[in-house]
Design a protein around this motif. Sequence first.
Motif, PDB file in Angstrom:
ATOM      1  N   ILE A  71      22.764  92.870  59.220  1.00 24.09           N
ATOM      2  CA  ILE A  71      23.347  91.529  59.317  1.00 24.09           C
ATOM      3  C   ILE A  71      22.413  90.555  58.624  1.00 24.09           C
ATOM      4  O   ILE A  71      21.235  90.835  58.402  1.00 24.09           O
ATOM      5  CB  ILE A  71      23.574  91.100  60.781  1.00 24.09           C
ATOM      6  CG1 ILE A  71      22.244  91.011  61.548  1.00 24.09           C
ATOM      7  CG2 ILE A  71      24.544  92.047  61.487  1.00 24.09           C
ATOM      8  CD1 ILE A  71      22.396  90.440  62.941  1.00 24.09           C
ATOM      9  N   GLY A  79      28.588  90.241  60.242  1.00 20.19           N
ATOM     10  CA  GLY A  79      27.231  89.714  60.159  1.00 20.19           C
ATOM     11  C   GLY A  79      26.943  88.929  58.907  1.00 20.19           C
ATOM     12  O   GLY A  79      25.788  88.610  58.624  1.00 20.19           O
ATOM     13  N   GLY A  80      27.985  88.567  58.117  1.00 23.11           N
ATOM     14  CA  GLY A  80      27.777  87.689  56.982  1.00 23.11           C
ATOM     15  C   GLY A  80      27.995  88.317  55.631  1.00 23.11           C
ATOM     16  O   GLY A  80      27.905  87.620  54.619  1.00 23.11           O
ATOM     17  N   PRO A 115      29.689  82.935  58.248  1.00 22.51           N
ATOM     18  CA  PRO A 115      28.922  82.725  59.493  1.00 22.51           C
ATOM     19  C   PRO A 115      29.596  81.754  60.455  1.00 22.51           C
ATOM     20  O   PRO A 115      29.430  81.855  61.666  1.00 22.51           O
ATOM     21  CB  PRO A 115      27.586  82.189  58.990  1.00 22.51           C
ATOM     22  CG  PRO A 115      27.486  82.686  57.581  1.00 22.51           C
ATOM     23  CD  PRO A 115      28.880  82.703  57.044  1.00 22.51           C
ATOM     24  N   ARG A 128      22.062  82.935  64.790  1.00 22.61           N
ATOM     25  CA  ARG A 128      23.200  82.353  65.510  1.00 22.61           C
ATOM     26  C   ARG A 128      23.469  83.134  66.798  1.00 22.61           C
ATOM     27  O   ARG A 128      23.707  82.556  67.871  1.00 22.61           O
ATOM     28  CB  ARG A 128      24.448  82.368  64.629  1.00 22.61           C
ATOM     29  CG  ARG A 128      24.454  81.305  63.532  1.00 22.61           C
ATOM     30  CD  ARG A 128      25.704  81.444  62.675  1.00 22.61           C
ATOM     31  NE  ARG A 128      25.722  80.474  61.594  1.00 22.61           N
ATOM     32  CZ  ARG A 128      26.293  79.263  61.670  1.00 22.61           C
ATOM     33  NH1 ARG A 128      26.874  78.899  62.787  1.00 22.61           N
ATOM     34  NH2 ARG A 128      26.265  78.452  60.634  1.00 22.61           N
ATOM     35  N   CYS A 142      24.612  93.501  68.945  1.00 23.67           N
ATOM     36  CA  CYS A 142      24.186  93.048  67.612  1.00 23.67           C
ATOM     37  C   CYS A 142      23.383  94.174  66.951  1.00 23.67           C
ATOM     38  O   CYS A 142      22.311  94.545  67.432  1.00 23.67           O
ATOM     39  CB  CYS A 142      23.352  91.774  67.730  1.00 23.67           C
ATOM     40  SG  CYS A 142      22.793  91.132  66.143  1.00 23.67           S
ATOM     41  N   VAL A 164      28.590  92.702  66.319  1.00 26.23           N
ATOM     42  CA  VAL A 164      28.129  91.980  65.136  1.00 26.23           C
ATOM     43  C   VAL A 164      27.365  92.965  64.250  1.00 26.23           C
ATOM     44  O   VAL A 164      26.357  93.540  64.701  1.00 26.23           O
ATOM     45  CB  VAL A 164      27.250  90.782  65.525  1.00 26.23           C
ATOM     46  CG1 VAL A 164      26.814  90.024  64.273  1.00 26.23           C
ATOM     47  CG2 VAL A 164      27.999  89.855  66.479  1.00 26.23           C
ATOM     48  N   ASP A 213      20.950  84.514  59.031  1.00 23.51           N
ATOM     49  CA  ASP A 213      21.692  83.418  59.652  1.00 23.51           C
ATOM     50  C   ASP A 213      22.504  83.918  60.839  1.00 23.51           C
ATOM     51  O   ASP A 213      22.511  83.319  61.931  1.00 23.51           O
ATOM     52  CB  ASP A 213      22.608  82.762  58.620  1.00 23.51           C
ATOM     53  CG  ASP A 213      23.256  81.500  59.157  1.00 23.51           C
ATOM     54  OD1 ASP A 213      22.759  80.951  60.163  1.00 23.51           O
ATOM     55  OD2 ASP A 213      24.269  81.045  58.581  1.00 23.51           O
ATOM     56  N   ALA A 214      23.190  85.059  60.635  1.00 24.41           N
ATOM     57  CA  ALA A 214      23.980  85.617  61.735  1.00 24.41           C
ATOM     58  C   ALA A 214      23.101  86.040  62.895  1.00 24.41           C
ATOM     59  O   ALA A 214      23.447  85.858  64.063  1.00 24.41           O
ATOM     60  CB  ALA A 214      24.809  86.798  61.214  1.00 24.41           C
ATOM     61  N   TYR A 215      21.941  86.618  62.573  1.00 24.41           N
ATOM     62  CA  TYR A 215      21.017  87.042  63.628  1.00 24.41           C
ATOM     63  C   TYR A 215      20.595  85.863  64.480  1.00 24.41           C
ATOM     64  O   TYR A 215      20.605  85.929  65.710  1.00 24.41           O
ATOM     65  CB  TYR A 215      19.810  87.737  62.992  1.00 24.41           C
ATOM     66  CG  TYR A 215      18.706  88.044  63.980  1.00 24.41           C
ATOM     67  CD1 TYR A 215      18.790  89.151  64.812  1.00 24.41           C
ATOM     68  CD2 TYR A 215      17.596  87.203  64.081  1.00 24.41           C
ATOM     69  CE1 TYR A 215      17.779  89.415  65.729  1.00 24.41           C
ATOM     70  CE2 TYR A 215      16.589  87.472  64.983  1.00 24.41           C
ATOM     71  CZ  TYR A 215      16.678  88.586  65.806  1.00 24.41           C
ATOM     72  OH  TYR A 215      15.676  88.844  66.708  1.00 24.41           O
ATOM     73  N   HIS A 261      32.491  91.146  63.870  1.00 21.23           N
ATOM     74  CA  HIS A 261      32.036  90.286  62.769  1.00 21.23           C
ATOM     75  C   HIS A 261      31.003  91.069  61.990  1.00 21.23           C
ATOM     76  O   HIS A 261      30.080  91.648  62.577  1.00 21.23           O
ATOM     77  CB  HIS A 261      31.430  88.982  63.304  1.00 21.23           C
ATOM     78  CG  HIS A 261      31.193  87.954  62.245  1.00 21.23           C
ATOM     79  ND1 HIS A 261      30.114  87.995  61.402  1.00 21.23           N
ATOM     80  CD2 HIS A 261      31.934  86.862  61.903  1.00 21.23           C
ATOM     81  CE1 HIS A 261      30.182  86.963  60.588  1.00 21.23           C
ATOM     82  NE2 HIS A 261      31.291  86.250  60.871  1.00 21.23           N
ATOM     83  N   LEU A 310      31.635  83.076  63.299  1.00 23.09           N
ATOM     84  CA  LEU A 310      30.940  83.770  64.384  1.00 23.09           C
ATOM     85  C   LEU A 310      30.920  82.960  65.684  1.00 23.09           C
ATOM     86  O   LEU A 310      30.944  83.532  66.780  1.00 23.09           O
ATOM     87  CB  LEU A 310      29.510  84.090  63.933  1.00 23.09           C
ATOM     88  CG  LEU A 310      28.651  84.933  64.874  1.00 23.09           C
ATOM     89  CD1 LEU A 310      29.313  86.283  65.142  1.00 23.09           C
ATOM     90  CD2 LEU A 310      27.261  85.137  64.264  1.00 23.09           C
TER      91      LEU A 310
END
Length: 386
Positions: free
Chosen positions: A344, A318-319, A324, A351, A339, A292, A347-349, A316, A327
């Motif tokens: 990123i 990371g947005g 998102p 999630r 990660c 990510v 929100d991605a963090y 991914h 993911l």
Amino acid sequence: MADYCCAAHAAIPLATGSRRRRLWELGSHSHCPVVGVCVPLERVRVLAKKLLVLQGDEDDYTLHCSLVTAAARRNAVSEALQKDLEQRFALDLRNAAQAKCRESLMTWWRNRAAQGEIAGALWATLTHARCDEWLEMRVLGQVHMLQHQVGAAQRVDIARHRELSTEHQALARDYAEVQQRVTGWSQERAREQQSWEQERMQFRAAQISLQTQLAQAHEQLAHWQAARPDLPERETLRERLAEQLERNQALQREVNRLASRTPAEVVEPAPLVEEELPAEPVKLEHRVVLCVGGRGGSVPQYRQAVEGCGAQFLHHDGGSEHKPAQLEPQLAAADLVICQTGCISHDAYWRVKDHCKRHGKRCVFVETPSRSAFERALAQAATEAA
């Protein structure tokens, strides 16, 4: 017909005519059985009190003897007895009148005596027009023997009555004890039932109180939710803010540490270190590694490092370009997540962190997005997995 029935007893004078005999016309030996058998003792007392002159201390035997003596001749007492017997035994008199000879009368008497109906049959037979001295003696003889049998039976009955009375008293005592135990048991059950009822009422009251409190809490929650519709989102943001502040503090400490380094430490050949490869090859056969974040130009290098370990590579960004929502299925399919937090979205963090925490999945966070940092994280995860 009468002459033919009585031919066997021609030697004994036969009674003639159709007139029935009266009480005082019977033989002297007939009055005692008639009064004793045909007149109940209670009726004897009533007639004696009504017809005789009494002193007040006479017993039943004296009253019986007085009526027997009075019945021997015609007087007010015998006439009253005659009338009383005629009225009480009218049906027996009509039935006995069907006998037209001494033999048929004897047969009728025996049948009635066998049925146990002695009183009416005795009066109807003794006063019948065809009852002569021979038949009278036999009827009185049978009555005499029946009285003996009745007396013996009464003695047996009295003895049996005493036994039954004793048994009854014992049973009555046992019954009283059983009834007392049952009463005690019933009272104990009633007390227990009352106690259970009180406990049930207390539990019911406590349940109603809890239900009321719960309803009030629901009402208060609905009130606050109506007043602050964004409250859940605000709470989530507050938690994320707290974690972000904590992360910022950690980053600030790292910045302070780097700022305090000497110039000699700064000129270390860091790029050479970053490009170093792990001393031993990393093995992650049949695993799925999700990366990510990271720099877009380094993705092929990340893929080469993962596939070189025998694992399947997923990525991914990371947005930045990937949504998102994409993911979640990648997180579900991955066995290991790397990660790179430096590049990123928030929100991605969150999630990634929430998913790995809930599912107990291994996740390595890398602050500096580089190939060497990625390979070190990959080697670290492979070592821990081994």
